[in-house]
Write a protein that holds these residues in place. Structure first.
Motif, mmCIF file in Angstrom:
data_model
loop_
_atom_site.group_PDB
_atom_site.id
_atom_site.type_symbol
_atom_site.label_atom_id
_atom_site.label_comp_id
_atom_site.label_asym_id
_atom_site.label_seq_id
_atom_site.Cartn_x
_atom_site.Cartn_y
_atom_site.Cartn_z
ATOM 1 N N ILE A 79 42.073 3.484 35.276
ATOM 2 C CA ILE A 79 41.263 2.349 34.824
ATOM 3 C C ILE A 79 39.784 2.595 35.122
ATOM 4 O O ILE A 79 38.911 2.327 34.284
ATOM 5 C CB ILE A 79 41.755 1.043 35.475
ATOM 6 C CG1 ILE A 79 43.144 0.684 34.919
ATOM 7 C CG2 ILE A 79 40.767 -0.097 35.235
ATOM 8 C CD1 ILE A 79 43.829 -0.444 35.646
ATOM 9 N N ASP A 80 39.496 3.131 36.297
ATOM 10 C CA ASP A 80 38.104 3.495 36.616
ATOM 11 C C ASP A 80 37.588 4.551 35.644
ATOM 12 O O ASP A 80 36.424 4.504 35.219
ATOM 13 C CB ASP A 80 38.008 4.026 38.050
ATOM 14 C CG ASP A 80 38.150 2.927 39.094
ATOM 15 O OD1 ASP A 80 38.005 1.744 38.722
ATOM 16 O OD2 ASP A 80 38.399 3.246 40.266
ATOM 17 N N ARG A 81 38.456 5.479 35.285
ATOM 18 C CA ARG A 81 38.066 6.531 34.340
ATOM 19 C C ARG A 81 37.741 5.930 32.977
ATOM 20 O O ARG A 81 36.771 6.335 32.320
ATOM 21 C CB ARG A 81 39.207 7.541 34.220
ATOM 22 C CG ARG A 81 38.978 8.656 33.208
ATOM 23 C CD ARG A 81 37.806 9.523 33.567
ATOM 24 N NE ARG A 81 37.664 10.651 32.653
ATOM 25 C CZ ARG A 81 36.529 11.290 32.443
ATOM 26 N NH1 ARG A 81 35.426 10.911 33.082
ATOM 27 N NH2 ARG A 81 36.481 12.306 31.618
ATOM 28 N N LEU A 82 38.529 4.970 32.524
ATOM 29 C CA LEU A 82 38.261 4.315 31.246
ATOM 30 C C LEU A 82 36.905 3.612 31.259
ATOM 31 O O LEU A 82 36.156 3.671 30.277
ATOM 32 C CB LEU A 82 39.365 3.308 30.927
ATOM 33 C CG LEU A 82 40.764 3.881 30.672
ATOM 34 C CD1 LEU A 82 41.780 2.758 30.489
ATOM 35 C CD2 LEU A 82 40.771 4.805 29.464
ATOM 36 N N ARG A 83 36.575 2.983 32.369
ATOM 37 C CA ARG A 83 35.265 2.317 32.476
ATOM 38 C C ARG A 83 34.135 3.337 32.469
ATOM 39 O O ARG A 83 33.089 3.119 31.839
ATOM 40 C CB ARG A 83 35.225 1.473 33.749
ATOM 41 C CG ARG A 83 36.139 0.241 33.692
ATOM 42 C CD ARG A 83 36.107 -0.549 34.978
ATOM 43 N NE ARG A 83 36.917 -1.769 34.879
ATOM 44 C CZ ARG A 83 37.776 -2.176 35.810
ATOM 45 N NH1 ARG A 83 37.933 -1.463 36.922
ATOM 46 N NH2 ARG A 83 38.466 -3.293 35.645
#
Length: 243
Positions: free
Chosen positions: A125-129
């Protein structure tokens, strides 16, 4: 196990060296295929553009054989189509093909997102952001022009989700659909207007926050809207052309 006897014509290996397997042509072919595949996904070729083997081999700095073999692979994946004069063409835009691709992508990618929901952790999820922020930064510098770098970030965003689903069957299908969609998205990007179509990464943020909230319904809806927007721009473009 008994060792086989040396056969006539066998050359003994050089002292202190292990025998090597030949890799040259295969490695070049894979490299050519990967580069052409990336270019198609990024939308670097126009619909209807004719690709000539000699021209591509010169641009890629290789012989014609690996280019010919890579093009054959891409034809089998329906990303390219053969022509009567032995050249190859990026498929033309037709409304029937446009609708078929839009429908297939929305159905399959939404299904894979649903499979990925329970498997995506905080790190992904952090990577998507991060990818969304990076795409915004690139578009701001390039005045909303959808560049190859922005296309790479868009690809990385979506496939971070799709790989998390863990489906070895569905992932290649999505990759094939992206190959076929790339030239359409190139035209769509040319006609993209932020004041009409909204922020390029708006739906990416909706998808990410829905995943973080474990809201599969909202995540799928945002994904379908993200996919659909590019095809909606294309429909508008086709209508303008035939008006």
């Amino acid at each position: 196990m008994p060792r086989r006897k040396d056969l006539p014509g066998d050359a003994p290996p050089a002292p202190g060296r292990e025998p090597l397997s030949p890799v040259g042509r295969r490695t070049v072919q894979d490299g050519v295929y990967t580069e052409l595949r990336r270019s198609l996904i990024q939308g670097l070729f126009d619909p209807g553009e004719v690709l000539r083997i000699v021209d591509l081999s010169e641009r890629l700095g290789t012989s014609t054989m690996p280019v010919r073999e890579a093009l054959a692979r891409l034809i089998s994946e329906q990303a390219l189509e053969p022509m009567a004069n032995r050249s190859v063409r990026v498929p033309l835009i037709t409304r029937a093909r446009l609708e078929d691709l839009a429908r297939a992508r929305a159905l399959i990618e939404a299904e894979v997102l649903g499979l990925a929901m329970s498997r995506i952790g905080a790190q992904e999820i952090d990577r998507l952001r991060e990818l969304t922020d990076a795409c915004d930064a690139v578009l701001a510098i390039r005045d909303q022009e959808v560049s190859g770098e922005a296309a790479d970030l868009n690809h990385a965003f979506h496939f971070t989700i799709y790989r998390a689903a863990g489906s070895e069957v569905l992932l290649p299908i999505i990759e094939s659909l992206w190959l076929q969609s790339g030239p359409y998205l190139r035209v769509s990007a040319r006609h993209y207007a932020p004041e009409v179509d909204g922020s390029a990464t708006h739906f990416h943020r909706e998808i990410t926050e829905a995943i973080a909230a474990r809201d599969a319904v909202a995540a799928r809806a945002a994904l379908r809207a993200d996919i659909g927007r590019a095809f909606t721009i294309m429909r508008r473009h086709l209508t303008e052309e035939t008006a």
